[in-house]
Design a protein around this motif. Structure first.
Motif, PDB file in Angstrom:
ATOM      1  N   ASN A 293       0.832  -1.213   0.000  1.00  0.00           N
ATOM      2  CA  ASN A 293       0.000   0.000   0.000  1.00  0.00           C
ATOM      3  C   ASN A 293       0.857   1.250   0.000  1.00  0.00           C
ATOM      4  O   ASN A 293       0.624   2.192  -0.756  1.00  0.00           O
ATOM      5  N   THR A 294       1.872   1.251   0.861  1.00  0.00           N
ATOM      6  CA  THR A 294       2.763   2.426   0.939  1.00  0.00           C
ATOM      7  C   THR A 294       3.418   2.670  -0.409  1.00  0.00           C
ATOM      8  O   THR A 294       3.506   3.810  -0.884  1.00  0.00           O
ATOM      9  N   PHE A 295       3.858   1.595  -1.048  1.00  0.00           N
ATOM     10  CA  PHE A 295       4.551   1.732  -2.336  1.00  0.00           C
ATOM     11  C   PHE A 295       3.621   2.344  -3.389  1.00  0.00           C
ATOM     12  O   PHE A 295       4.032   3.204  -4.174  1.00  0.00           O
ATOM     13  N   THR A 299       4.115   5.851  -5.313  1.00  0.00           N
ATOM     14  CA  THR A 299       4.113   5.886  -6.780  1.00  0.00           C
ATOM     15  C   THR A 299       3.138   6.952  -7.286  1.00  0.00           C
ATOM     16  O   THR A 299       3.485   7.766  -8.158  1.00  0.00           O
ATOM     17  N   GLU A 300       1.922   6.961  -6.723  1.00  0.00           N
ATOM     18  CA  GLU A 300       0.933   7.952  -7.184  1.00  0.00           C
ATOM     19  C   GLU A 300       1.425   9.367  -6.923  1.00  0.00           C
ATOM     20  O   GLU A 300       1.317  10.250  -7.776  1.00  0.00           O
ATOM     21  N   ALA A 301       1.984   9.592  -5.747  1.00  0.00           N
ATOM     22  CA  ALA A 301       2.479  10.934  -5.405  1.00  0.00           C
ATOM     23  C   ALA A 301       3.608  11.335  -6.357  1.00  0.00           C
ATOM     24  O   ALA A 301       3.713  12.498  -6.772  1.00  0.00           O
ATOM     25  N   PHE A 302       4.430  10.376  -6.732  1.00  0.00           N
ATOM     26  CA  PHE A 302       5.552  10.688  -7.633  1.00  0.00           C
ATOM     27  C   PHE A 302       5.030  11.124  -9.003  1.00  0.00           C
ATOM     28  O   PHE A 302       5.572  12.044  -9.614  1.00  0.00           O
ATOM     29  N   TYR A 303       3.962  10.466  -9.463  1.00  0.00           N
ATOM     30  CA  TYR A 303       3.391  10.871 -10.763  1.00  0.00           C
ATOM     31  C   TYR A 303       2.883  12.305 -10.696  1.00  0.00           C
ATOM     32  O   TYR A 303       3.071  13.079 -11.640  1.00  0.00           O
ATOM     33  N   TYR A 318       4.943   1.742 -11.081  1.00  0.00           N
ATOM     34  CA  TYR A 318       6.262   2.115 -10.542  1.00  0.00           C
ATOM     35  C   TYR A 318       7.352   2.014 -11.596  1.00  0.00           C
ATOM     36  O   TYR A 318       8.510   2.316 -11.320  1.00  0.00           O
ATOM     37  N   ILE A 319       7.017   1.559 -12.810  1.00  0.00           N
ATOM     38  CA  ILE A 319       7.931   1.653 -13.960  1.00  0.00           C
ATOM     39  C   ILE A 319       7.477   2.878 -14.752  1.00  0.00           C
ATOM     40  O   ILE A 319       6.342   2.925 -15.236  1.00  0.00           O
ATOM     41  N   LEU A 363      10.832   3.063  -9.330  1.00  0.00           N
ATOM     42  CA  LEU A 363      10.799   3.448  -7.919  1.00  0.00           C
ATOM     43  C   LEU A 363      11.066   2.219  -7.049  1.00  0.00           C
ATOM     44  O   LEU A 363      10.861   1.085  -7.492  1.00  0.00           O
ATOM     45  N   SER A 364      11.528   2.487  -5.848  1.00  0.00           N
ATOM     46  CA  SER A 364      11.775   1.401  -4.892  1.00  0.00           C
ATOM     47  C   SER A 364      11.449   1.907  -3.493  1.00  0.00           C
ATOM     48  O   SER A 364      11.665   3.093  -3.187  1.00  0.00           O
TER      49      SER A 364
END
Ligand SMILES: Cc1ncc(COP(=O)(O)O)c(C=O)c1O
Length: 392
Positions: A293-295, A299-303, A318-319, A363-364
């Protein structure tokens, strides 16, 4: 001395920005690589949860080394099978809710061995145009007819299925999460088409195993079609942080592959200690609900941030493919990031179609907020230079 027959070809590759080299980093972690005393942030690995450096897994590998030695000493069917191989196969099957799983040395060898073993002369394979190279090679090695449908184009796939007429077995073969584009195959639609046209479904979930779906069972779980997939192939070299792969499905499928998949039969078994490490990784992934869930939130926040920075990209996964264009420009963009302390590889043909060379950012969970911020800053700088006409 033999004649030099490859130099001209290598020069040609270099002139077209397509020559590759493998940089040997001298250290690092799940979030960094080091070279000659310099540390770079690593934003292009497939180590989505940072498990490559997890102390619990490292301890399991060390214990495995002490107990079983270094190599397996043989192929699985001669003398190479040890307890961790069998335990790992059971653990993967149980993780996925499948009847059985069979291990392979790598994802490449799984795809190139399984596909020829399941699709024979008289069968037809329908494959997505952007499938991973190992699936393409598996399809080429198979004696079945091999047709490719445009990427995720369900209307085209249906047309081809109808056109095939009466054949013995039809296989639809696809990536679950596409490795260079970060998008997903519409498995719900694929499975309905398969039912309607009496086809079987093979999914390569290399990048989604352990990550997608509430329980990490990958794209089939995400699309709610786990029961409709005939064979799920996955790798242990990405989210599981190790190396190896599997094909999972019915018990009879695993038995068939054990008897027929040449890359399983004629290849040395993975070292038992690696199997022991993979086993620990699968156990960890089984308990990773919160982490998954955290990942996804990260990922959404990064977009959101990458779009604010000016990249016209819709949410994928995440790709994150940042398409640049020519191979030369993608290399130059990667160099700019490198100079700012961020390692992102330029992905060029034949990994992606001509004219779509890109930075493939991954992302990781190993990254920190500051790491992601550093990437955004660097990409903003890159875009600014591009708009001014001073950058690639
Ligand atoms: C979709 C897909 N399938 C298969 C493979 C091959 O897996 P492995 O690296 O374990 O050989 C990869 C890895 O690059 C991949 O991205």
């Amino acid at each position: 001395m033999t004649d030099d027959i490859f130099s001209a070809g290598l020069e040609d590759l270099a002139a077209r920005g397509l020559r590759r080299a493998a940089t040997a980093f001298d250290g690092g972690s799940a979030r960094t690589v080091t070279l000659d005393g310099r540390t770079l942030l690593l934003f292009c690995s497939n180590d989505y949860f940072g498990l490559s450096h997890d102390p619990r897994i490292i301890a399991a590998v060390k214990e495995g080394l002490d107990r079983y030695g270094f190599g397996s000493g043989g192929s699985r069917l001669i003398s190479g099978t040890r307890t961790p191989h069998a335990e790992l196969e059971r653990a993967i099957a149980s993780f996925l809710g499948a009847e059985a799983a069979l291990l392979f040395g790598t994802g490449f060898s799984a795809n190139s061995g399984v596909i020829p073993a399941i699709a024979e002369k008289g069968d037809v394979i329908f494959a997505d145009k952007l499938n991973h190279a190992s699936m393409v090679d598996g399809c080429r090695l198979s004696r079945a007819e091999f047709v490719r449908y445009p990427h995720c184009d369900m209307a085209a796939l249906e047309k081809m299925l109808k056109k095939a007429g009466s054949v013995r077995t039809r296989w639809i073969i696809t990536d679950g999460l596409f490795s260079m584009d970060g998008d997903m195959a519409p498995l719900d639609e694929i499975c309905s088409l398969a039912k309607k046209h009496d086809a079987r479904v093979y999914v390569d979930d290399a990048h989604a195993f352990g990550v997608l779906g509430k329980n990490g069972r990958g794209t089939p779980e995400l699309f709610g079609v786990e029961r409709d997939i005939d064979i799920l192939m996955g790798t242990l070299g990405k989210a599981a942080g190790g190396m190896g792969a599997f094909a999972a499905g019915k018990k009879s499928t695993a038995d068939w592959l054990l008897n027929k998949a040449r890359s399983f039969i004629f290849s040395t078994a993975m070292p038992p200690a690696v199997a022991a490490g993979n086993l620990k990784a699968v156990e960890i992934l089984g308990n990773y609900r919160t982490e998954r869930n955290t990942f996804m939130q990260i990922t959404e926040a990064f977009y959101d941030r990458i779009k604010t920075a000016g990249f016209a990209i819709s949410y994928k996964s995440y790709i994150i493919p940042l398409v640049i264009g020519s191979a030369g420009d993608a290399l130059a963009a990667a160099k700019l990031l490198w100079d700012d302390g961020i390692f992102v590889q330029a992905i060029r043909p034949p990994a992606v179609p001509e004219g779509t060379s890109r930075l493939r950012l991954t992302l990781s969970l190993a990254h920190t907020e500051q790491d992601r911020e550093a990437v955004i800053q660097c990409l903003t700088k890159y875009l600014g230079a591009r708009h001014k006409g001073t950058g690639p």
